[in-house]
Design an enzyme around this catalytic site. Structure first.
Site, PDB file in Angstrom:
ATOM      1  N   LYS A   1       0.819  -1.214   0.000  1.00 50.64           N
ATOM      2  CA  LYS A   1       0.000   0.000   0.000  1.00 50.64           C
ATOM      3  C   LYS A   1       0.853   1.265   0.000  1.00 50.64           C
ATOM      4  O   LYS A   1       2.053   1.241   0.252  1.00 50.64           O
ATOM      5  CB  LYS A   1      -0.970  -0.019   1.187  1.00 50.64           C
TER       6      LYS A   1
ATOM      7  N   ARG B   1      -3.608 -10.086   5.119  1.00 45.59           N
ATOM      8  CA  ARG B   1      -4.188 -10.085   3.763  1.00 45.59           C
ATOM      9  C   ARG B   1      -3.132  -9.537   2.812  1.00 45.59           C
ATOM     10  O   ARG B   1      -2.733  -8.379   2.913  1.00 45.59           O
ATOM     11  CB  ARG B   1      -5.461  -9.230   3.733  1.00 45.59           C
TER      12      ARG B   1
END
Length: 273
Positions: free
Chosen positions: A221, A255
């Site tokens: 991210k 995740r």
């Protein structure tokens, strides 16, 4: 700390890995990467071999400013792949990444085992009742606004207090409707700037107060690549560092796009306990 996935009890005392399978053309890292059934099957087989417990299927990109697609298009992208994967890998545990109750319902009917909702029921008033009716585990993420405008909603007096209040409220609503198995996701990158993402990671253990498993989704991210001044493609090492911290602070599910590295992170971090 267990959840029931299609009659199989998954023990989250030992952290587990959730592999990401994006079926979108515009996801921030791997959008459009898996264009046909062969590529999808190869990727999922690799993730399962590398010990992913869950495979999370997303057909609606939730990156900032992502294009909005219809429910029909989301179903068209996801249902054939759910059928393909459950037929090819009968023991697979699929999570459907959606905020729409009808998509969740049809995905579970086609063989998915969990619902992963970025809005915790806030974007579809029927979602929680649908999950309660389906009696499947429910992942509730923290977000404000929608994927299209969430980065306009990054004002908090105290971000950890805001998250705890939000989850307490959503958990109470879910319990009232009869949802039994719940997982919380602080929503790294959703309605949070880089500094706020690191603030949440720094204090992640405070979320243990709600007494539910915590899912951490930091994989590749912007909090990583903006800090390191590189790109999502170059953010694997940074992902591993932050996953290690998340595990030390109580995360029970990672995740990730890169399952092998996450599995190794869990095994190595376990040696410190």
């Amino acid at each position: 700390m267990t959840i029931n996935c299609k009659g199989k009890l998954i023990d989250l005392t030992t952290p587990k890995v959730m592999g990401i399978l994006n079926l979108t053309p515009d996801s921030f890292y791997d959008g459009g990467k898996y264009k046909n059934e062969s590529q999808i099957l190869t990727q999922v087989e690799t993730m399962l071999k590398n010990e992913a417990t869950f495979i999370d299927i997303g057909a609606y990109s939730s990156r900032p400013n992502a294009q909005h697609i219809s429910e029909t298009e989301e179903l068209k992208r996801s249902l054939p792949i759910i059928n393909l994967l459950t037929n090819t890998f009968p023991e697979i545990i699929l999570s459907v990444d959606t905020f729409r109750s009808e998509v969740a319902k049809q995905a579970i009917e086609h063989g998915a085992a969990l619902v992963n909702d970025i809005s915790a029921g806030m974007l579809d008033k029927n979602m929680m009742q649908t999950v309660a009716n389906l009696q499947v585990p429910y992942i509730m993420m923290h977000m404000k606004g929608t994927p299209q405008n969430m980065q306009e909603h990054t004002t908090y007096k105290n971000i950890m207090k805001a998250l705890i209040f939000y989850f307490s409220e959503r958990i109470a609503e879910a319990k009232k409707l009869g949802i039994n198995d719940m997982i919380i996701d602080p929503g790294f990158g959703f309605a949070k700037n880089t500094a706020q993402n690191f603030e949440v990671l720094k204090h992640l253990e405070l979320l243990k107060i709600v007494d539910l498993p915590i899912l951490a989704g930091v994989s590749r991210k912007s909090m990583i690549y903006k800090t390191l001044e590189n790109t999502a493609k170059d953010a694997l090492n940074g992902t591993t560092v932050l996953n290690t911290i998340a595990l030390q602070k109580g995360a029970k599910i990672l995740r990730v796009h890169d399952v092998k590295e996450a599995t190794e992170t869990i095994k190595l971090t376990a040696q410190l306990n």
